[in-house]
Design a protein around this motif. Structure first.
Motif, short mmCIF file in Angstrom:
data_model
loop_
_atom_site.label_atom_id
_atom_site.label_comp_id
_atom_site.label_asym_id
_atom_site.label_seq_id
_atom_site.Cartn_x
_atom_site.Cartn_y
_atom_site.Cartn_z
N ILE A 1 8.00 1.10 52.33
CA ILE A 1 8.34 2.23 53.27
C ILE A 1 9.79 2.24 52.89
CG2 ILE A 1 7.01 2.32 55.13
CD1 ILE A 1 9.22 0.06 56.22
N ASP A 2 10.64 2.87 53.26
CA ASP A 2 12.28 3.62 53.39
C ASP A 2 13.06 3.95 54.83
OD1 ASP A 2 13.20 3.94 50.10
OD2 ASP A 2 10.98 4.79 50.50
N VAL A 3 13.72 3.13 54.81
CA VAL A 3 14.28 2.76 55.85
C VAL A 3 15.62 3.33 55.96
CG1 VAL A 3 14.36 1.77 58.65
CG2 VAL A 3 13.06 1.55 57.05
N VAL A 4 16.01 4.59 57.01
CA VAL A 4 17.51 5.01 56.63
C VAL A 4 17.87 4.82 58.15
CG1 VAL A 4 18.72 7.10 56.20
CG2 VAL A 4 16.67 7.52 55.36
N CYS A 5 18.91 4.15 58.41
CA CYS A 5 19.90 3.56 59.70
C CYS A 5 21.12 4.22 60.05
CB CYS A 5 19.79 2.08 59.35
SG CYS A 5 18.36 1.39 59.22
N GLY A 6 21.29 4.67 60.56
CA GLY A 6 22.41 5.04 61.05
C GLY A 6 23.49 4.08 62.15
N PRO A 7 24.77 4.41 62.36
CA PRO A 7 25.72 2.99 62.84
C PRO A 7 25.13 2.22 64.63
CG PRO A 7 26.45 5.00 62.54
CD PRO A 7 25.42 5.01 62.88
N GLY A 8 24.28 2.89 64.39
CA GLY A 8 24.32 2.98 66.72
C GLY A 8 22.53 2.06 66.91
N ASN A 9 22.47 2.20 68.17
CA ASN A 9 21.30 1.54 68.22
C ASN A 9 20.01 2.08 67.70
OD1 ASN A 9 22.32 -0.78 70.05
ND2 ASN A 9 21.94 0.56 72.27
N ASN A 10 19.86 3.55 67.76
CA ASN A 10 18.52 3.94 66.60
C ASN A 10 18.46 3.25 65.11
OD1 ASN A 10 17.86 6.88 65.50
ND2 ASN A 10 16.45 6.47 67.14
N GLY A 11 19.65 3.13 65.05
CA GLY A 11 19.80 1.62 63.47
C GLY A 11 19.33 0.59 63.47
N GLY A 12 19.65 -0.05 64.60
CA GLY A 12 19.38 -1.48 64.92
C GLY A 12 17.84 -1.37 65.32
N ASP A 13 16.93 -0.35 65.86
CA ASP A 13 15.40 -0.27 65.79
C ASP A 13 14.96 -0.07 64.63
OD1 ASP A 13 15.54 -0.12 68.68
OD2 ASP A 13 15.84 1.58 68.75
#
Length: 498
Positions: free
Chosen positions: A55-67
């Motif tokens: 799987i590829d996980v694309v993470c932003g800098p906020g809590n959504n990225g934390g998830d």
């Protein structure tokens, strides 16, 4: 009339308030909530894509990225190859920073670069959550566009909501991810159920993460639920007769417009009205009577004729095929002067838009049922402005004109004392005559004793559910008559067993 089975929908700000109260009042640690969210999302992904290789996980800098970072750690622990792509570092001391730290102890993170998802088969969108209030830009916008381009190639899971989608309006904030599955948390977001939300979210799954939904936060809207139909439409008494089932008068069908009034007539009968009278042009009476012999067709050539037709009726529905000529205007003015509840559609809405002050002459309740074009005329704006914020639009129509307002479209909205959203319906219903059928259905429920707002809610839901049953044979080519033939099974719901 409050129906407990309808589900609360929240704005982005209200969801954050639920989250804050859970952390401060229950208490549930913020990082614990983040971990619960990731577990729920990972479980849902594995259910739909068992034994993924990578799987590829694309993470932003906020809590959504934390998830996303927590989900990556869970996936790797289950033996899945995980590639994590970062769009920015979380702020030090936040739950997202803690999540990144825990992931970094077991895996590596790469900075996102254009084209890195070219061979992806499963992508987790953890870029933005409900905190986004402007159009994505820079690398984030590039990542969102790349994920959108994977539609049909890769399975896309959106954590909480597709990045770029407004949780409040259901419209993209510039550009937005198109997901196959969206797993949302804490509170159901209003924007996932109207506008572009249903299209961009794909399948929707909700997990409350153990956070109560009644923590003193008034929801922005309610989500209509099919299971409430047994309460809204109870079984009839054995002593019921046609009078107790309600008397509907339908007004419309100017010369050349018999089809619209016929659709409304058939739907009112199939929705359970005891008697239906049609006030239409005399030249149409024989044709209409032959097409629907169960209804009474009364030649109506003047306002005086119309007033005589509605003396004993419970509700008047006006608009289908009404036209905007002298005949239609005369009937419309007579309807405005009457003391009967009105269901207002089609050309009656256009006549109202041409003379907005006419609403001041109404003492009795009414239900307005505009599509976006008619709503734009009522508000003196463009269709694009209506669709940009459907929630604000339906509230403004209700504010200016009063009564209960139904704004039709994907995720139809019903606004009266509260805002309700219908999650049912399908693109096959985008065909002429569907609105006429809805007019007849709503009128039938007013005639059967429902107050205007519950009648509008119930009518919208029944109409959409019947459309979904009819669409099982295929969406393309679905006709209003197909929907009407499915109404009986929807308006006779079976109560759930205790």
């Amino acid at each position: 009339m409050t129906l407990v089975r309808d589900l609360p929908l929240y704005s982005a700000a209200q969801t954050r308030e639920l989250d804050r109260r859970a952390i401060q009042g229950l208490p549930i640690a913020g990082y614990a909530l983040m971990c619960r969210a990731a577990v729920a999302a990972w479980d849902e992904l594995r259910w739909r894509r068992p034994n993924p290789r990578r799987i590829d996980v694309v993470c932003g800098p906020g809590n959504n990225g934390g998830d996303g970072y927590v989900l990556a750690r869970l996936a790797q622990a289950d033996g899945v190859e995980v590639r994590v792509w970062s769009l920015g570092q979380p702020q030090a001391g936040t739950e997202a920073a803690q999540a990144l730290g825990d992931w970094s102890a077991v895996g590596t993170t790469q900075v996102y670069e254009r084209g890195c998802l070219r061979e992806a088969t499963i992508v987790v969108d953890a870029i933005y959550g409900t905190g986004l209030s402007r159009a994505p830009s820079g690398l984030a916008a590039e990542a969102i566009e790349e994920i959108r381009a994977l539609s049909g190639q890769a399975f896309v899971l959106a954590i909480d909501l597709p990045s770029g989608l407004s949780a409040d309006t259901g419209q993209p904030l510039g550009t937005a991810v198109k997901a196959d599955l969206s797993v949302s948390f804490i509170g159901r977001k209003l924007g996932l159920y109207t506008g572009a939300g249903p299209e961009l979210c794909g399948e929707k799954v909700f997990c409350d993460l153990g956070v109560p939904q009644d923590e003193g936060v008034e929801p922005a809207a309610t989500l209509l639920d099919e299971s409430s139909l047994a309460i809204r439409l109870p079984k009839r008494a054995r002593t019921a007769h046609k009078g107790s089932s309600g008397f509907v008068t339908l007004a419309g069908g100017d010369e050349g417009y018999t089809g619209a009034i016929l659709m409304a007539t058939r739907s009112a009968l199939r929705a359970g009205a005891g008697m239906v009278t049609v006030a239409s042009r005399g030249a149409h009476a024989a044709v209409l009577a032959a097409a629907q012999p169960e209804a009474m067709f009364r030649p109506t050539e003047s306002a005086d004729d119309f007033v005589a037709r509605i003396d004993k009726t419970k509700v008047v529905a006006i608009g289908p095929g009404l036209g905007q000529g002298d005949w239609g205007r005369a009937l419309w003015r007579a309807a405005l002067r009457s003391d009967k509840p009105l269901v207002v559609d089609a050309d009656a809405l256009n006549l109202l838009a041409a003379d907005p002050q006419s609403c001041d002459r109404r003492a009795a309740p009414w239900i307005l049922t505009p599509h976006p074009g008619e709503a734009a005329r009522l508000l003196g704006c463009t269709v694009a402005e209506i669709e940009a914020d459907r929630v604000a639009a339906v509230r403004e129509v209700a504010h200016r004109y009063g009564g209960t307002v139904v704004l039709k479209g994907a995720g139809t909205l019903v606004c009266g004392q509260q805002l309700a959203v219908c999650p049912y319906g399908n693109p096959g219903m985008a065909v002429g005559g569907m609105g006429d059928a809805l007019t007849g259905i709503i009128a039938a429920f007013v005639a059967q004793g429902l107050a205007p707002e519950p009648a509008a809610q119930t009518g919208v839901m029944v109409h959409a559910l019947a459309g979904d049953v009819a669409a099982k044979a295929g969406e393309r080519g679905l006709l209003p008559s197909d929907l009407i033939e499915c109404l009986r099974q929807i308006v006779n719901p079976k109560p759930e067993a205790n």
